[in-house]
Design a protein around this motif. Structure first.
Motif, PDB file in Angstrom:
ATOM      1  N   TYR A   1       0.838  -1.197   0.000  1.00 17.18           N
ATOM      2  CA  TYR A   1       0.000   0.000   0.000  1.00 17.18           C
ATOM      3  C   TYR A   1       0.876   1.251   0.000  1.00 17.18           C
ATOM      4  O   TYR A   1       0.603   2.212  -0.744  1.00 17.18           O
ATOM      5  N   PHE A   2       1.916   1.244   0.820  1.00 25.30           N
ATOM      6  CA  PHE A   2       2.813   2.394   0.860  1.00 25.30           C
ATOM      7  C   PHE A   2       3.668   2.451  -0.406  1.00 25.30           C
ATOM      8  O   PHE A   2       3.977   3.529  -0.911  1.00 25.30           O
ATOM      9  N   GLY A   3       4.053   1.284  -0.917  1.00 29.47           N
ATOM     10  CA  GLY A   3       4.829   1.253  -2.156  1.00 29.47           C
ATOM     11  C   GLY A   3       4.056   1.800  -3.335  1.00 29.47           C
ATOM     12  O   GLY A   3       4.640   2.454  -4.223  1.00 29.47           O
ATOM     13  N   LEU A   4       2.753   1.558  -3.378  1.00 28.56           N
ATOM     14  CA  LEU A   4       1.927   2.114  -4.451  1.00 28.56           C
ATOM     15  C   LEU A   4       1.629   3.591  -4.206  1.00 28.56           C
ATOM     16  O   LEU A   4       1.626   4.397  -5.146  1.00 28.56           O
ATOM     17  N   TRP A   5       1.377   3.967  -2.969  1.00 31.67           N
ATOM     18  CA  TRP A   5       1.131   5.385  -2.661  1.00 31.67           C
ATOM     19  C   TRP A   5       2.295   6.256  -3.108  1.00 31.67           C
ATOM     20  O   TRP A   5       2.091   7.354  -3.646  1.00 31.67           O
TER      21      TRP A   5
ATOM     22  N   LEU B   1      -6.128  -0.974  -3.844  1.00 34.64           N
ATOM     23  CA  LEU B   1      -5.461  -2.271  -3.735  1.00 34.64           C
ATOM     24  C   LEU B   1      -6.359  -3.289  -3.029  1.00 34.64           C
ATOM     25  O   LEU B   1      -6.404  -4.460  -3.433  1.00 34.64           O
ATOM     26  N   ALA B   2      -7.061  -2.865  -1.996  1.00 40.14           N
ATOM     27  CA  ALA B   2      -7.948  -3.795  -1.291  1.00 40.14           C
ATOM     28  C   ALA B   2      -8.973  -4.390  -2.253  1.00 40.14           C
ATOM     29  O   ALA B   2      -9.243  -5.600  -2.227  1.00 40.14           O
ATOM     30  N   ASP B   3      -9.529  -3.570  -3.133  1.00 38.54           N
ATOM     31  CA  ASP B   3     -10.511  -4.064  -4.098  1.00 38.54           C
ATOM     32  C   ASP B   3      -9.880  -5.018  -5.104  1.00 38.54           C
ATOM     33  O   ASP B   3     -10.515  -6.005  -5.523  1.00 38.54           O
ATOM     34  N   ALA B   4      -8.640  -4.741  -5.513  1.00 40.55           N
ATOM     35  CA  ALA B   4      -7.955  -5.636  -6.449  1.00 40.55           C
ATOM     36  C   ALA B   4      -7.671  -6.992  -5.808  1.00 40.55           C
ATOM     37  O   ALA B   4      -7.730  -8.031  -6.475  1.00 40.55           O
ATOM     38  N   LEU B   5      -7.388  -7.003  -4.500  1.00 41.05           N
ATOM     39  CA  LEU B   5      -7.159  -8.258  -3.792  1.00 41.05           C
ATOM     40  C   LEU B   5      -8.445  -9.063  -3.645  1.00 41.05           C
ATOM     41  O   LEU B   5      -8.487 -10.252  -3.961  1.00 41.05           O
ATOM     42  N   THR B   6      -9.480  -8.419  -3.168  1.00 34.67           N
ATOM     43  CA  THR B   6     -10.729  -9.144  -2.964  1.00 34.67           C
ATOM     44  C   THR B   6     -11.378  -9.525  -4.294  1.00 34.67           C
ATOM     45  O   THR B   6     -12.108 -10.514  -4.374  1.00 34.67           O
ATOM     46  N   GLY B   7     -11.084  -8.754  -5.335  1.00 33.76           N
ATOM     47  CA  GLY B   7     -11.595  -9.073  -6.659  1.00 33.76           C
ATOM     48  C   GLY B   7     -10.744 -10.080  -7.411  1.00 33.76           C
ATOM     49  O   GLY B   7     -11.036 -10.388  -8.572  1.00 33.76           O
TER      50      GLY B   7
ATOM     51  N   ALA C   1      -4.002  -9.070   4.292  1.00 36.51           N
ATOM     52  CA  ALA C   1      -3.459  -7.916   3.577  1.00 36.51           C
ATOM     53  C   ALA C   1      -4.513  -6.949   3.066  1.00 36.51           C
ATOM     54  O   ALA C   1      -4.185  -6.038   2.304  1.00 36.51           O
ATOM     55  N   VAL C   2      -5.764  -7.105   3.464  1.00 35.10           N
ATOM     56  CA  VAL C   2      -6.783  -6.120   3.120  1.00 35.10           C
ATOM     57  C   VAL C   2      -6.717  -4.997   4.150  1.00 35.10           C
ATOM     58  O   VAL C   2      -6.860  -5.233   5.347  1.00 35.10           O
ATOM     59  N   TRP C   3      -6.478  -3.779   3.699  1.00 36.45           N
ATOM     60  CA  TRP C   3      -6.266  -2.626   4.578  1.00 36.45           C
ATOM     61  C   TRP C   3      -7.442  -2.454   5.542  1.00 36.45           C
ATOM     62  O   TRP C   3      -8.597  -2.442   5.138  1.00 36.45           O
TER      63      TRP C   3
END
Length: 363
Positions: free
Chosen positions: A47-51, A62-68, A171-173
């Motif tokens: 999350y910090f690496g993408l921010w 990112l949370a949506d990409a993981l759960t999706g 890993a979901v924020w």
């Protein structure tokens, strides 16, 4: 003789590929694909690496990409957990299989001596067909069949021989949870790769990390004997050398900014691949800084000033407050300190919006 690239030029090229000279407009999935994956042992590190790389990135992206199931967490390069797209999962996992086998042959050689690993693998598949399991649950279930073997070693056989993803809410924020394994193919809905394409993968690496030597590619992948792959690619690549005469390869049209291109302050999470994907990492981190950021189990979160690691940081969040401690390894000029504090304030706002913020800089 190939043209030489100085250390600062190599650093600027790497920062450009890594989206660290300027934030980019991209989805989480697009950025992860561009990076050829993100190291992710720490569940919230990406999350910090993408921010720090993507303009306007929010935790839900990112949370949506993981759960999706568009991105997954899986053991890949160097046998470490990486966050990759579902599209890349199988090809990368197939390619690094020799490194995962080597880990079983070395770290677990004694624990697995005389055991038919194929039978263990099949037993693990049957268990994971029934439900998602934590590593401990998987090991204990296998231990019931092989009571004279260590549960951890048995679980690692399955982890290293079968493509397994760590499923949400891990890993979901803001949610999180224990590591639970699922087999990658049914989870992603895509078939395992029958054979990897090493040349394509190396080109992806160069796009994200080049210019690079053969040893650099091997360091990133955790593989050996990649000289032949590079030689097959040589006619398609630009060739350079570093200050020590080491041969470097790159995509001909990839960005290679000049040494004087400004490099803004950037905060990197722990384990960021920027600092783990070259044999010679001095283009972005000095040997002294590398010693100071290393820990027993990995690497501290760091920050860059003028394209080089200048120190480490730690974020401590509570329900209504957040403290960012910034440890500069060397003194900062007034202008540098102001830029570090400004970027640190933005990090606090990203990680803990609405909370009381405390930012501390020490040298």
């Amino acid at each position: 003789m190939p043209p030489m690239l100085e250390r600062r030029e190599l650093g600027r090229a790497l920062l450009a590929r890594q989206m660290l000279l300027e934030r980019v407009d991209a989805t989480a999935e697009e950025a992860i694909a561009r990076l050829a994956g993100m190291q992710a042992q720490a569940p919230y590190a990406p999350y910090f690496g993408l921010w720090t790389r993507v303009r306007g990135f929010g935790t839900d992206d990112l949370a949506d990409a993981l759960t999706g199931r568009r991105v997954v967490r899986v053991a890949l390069m160097r046998s470490t957990v990486h966050l990759v797209t579902a599209t890349d999962c199988h090809s990368l996992r197939t390619w690094v299989q020799p490194a995962l086998d080597r880990e079983l042959d070395t770290a677990y050689k004694k624990a697995l001596a005389g055991l038919d690993l194929a039978v263990v693998v099949e037993a693990g598949r049957v268990l994971l067909d029934e439900r998602h399991l934590t590593p401990k649950e998987l090991g204990q279930a296998l231990h019931e069949r092989w009571p004279d073997r260590e549960p951890r070693a048995l679980a690692t056989v399955v982890r290293n021989r079968v493509p397994l993803v760590q499923v949400p809410p891990r890993a979901v924020w803001g949610v999180g949870g224990a590591t639970r394994y699922a087999m990658a193919a049914p989870w992603t809905g895509t078939a395992p790769a029958s054979a990897p394409d090493p040349e394509r993968i190396v080109l992806r690496y160069l796009a994200a990390f080049g210019p690079a030597s053969v040893k650099d590619v091997q360091t990133w992948a955790g593989l050996t004997r990649l000289h032949a792959v590079m030689e097959r690619l040589r006619p398609r690549l630009a060739v350079f050398r570093d200050e020590h005469g080491v041969e470097l390869f790159d995509l001909p049209d990839a960005p290679r900014p000049g040494a004087d291109v400004p490099a803004p302050v950037r905060f990197l999470p722990e384990y960021d691949n920027l600092l783990a994907s070259h044999a010679d990492r001095t283009r972005v981190i000095s040997d002294e800084a590398r010693r100071r950021v290393g820990t027993r189990n990995g690497m501290r979160a760091t920050f860059l000033v003028d394209g080089q690691v200048r120190g480490a940081w730690k974020l401590d969040t509570h329900r209504t407050s957040a403290t960012l401690e910034i440890d500069s390894f060397w003194p900062l000029s007034a202008a540098e300190r102001a830029e570090v504090e400004a970027e640190g304030a933005r990090l606090l706002e990203f990680a803990a919006p609405g909370a009381a913020h405390d930012l501390r800089v020490t040298t």
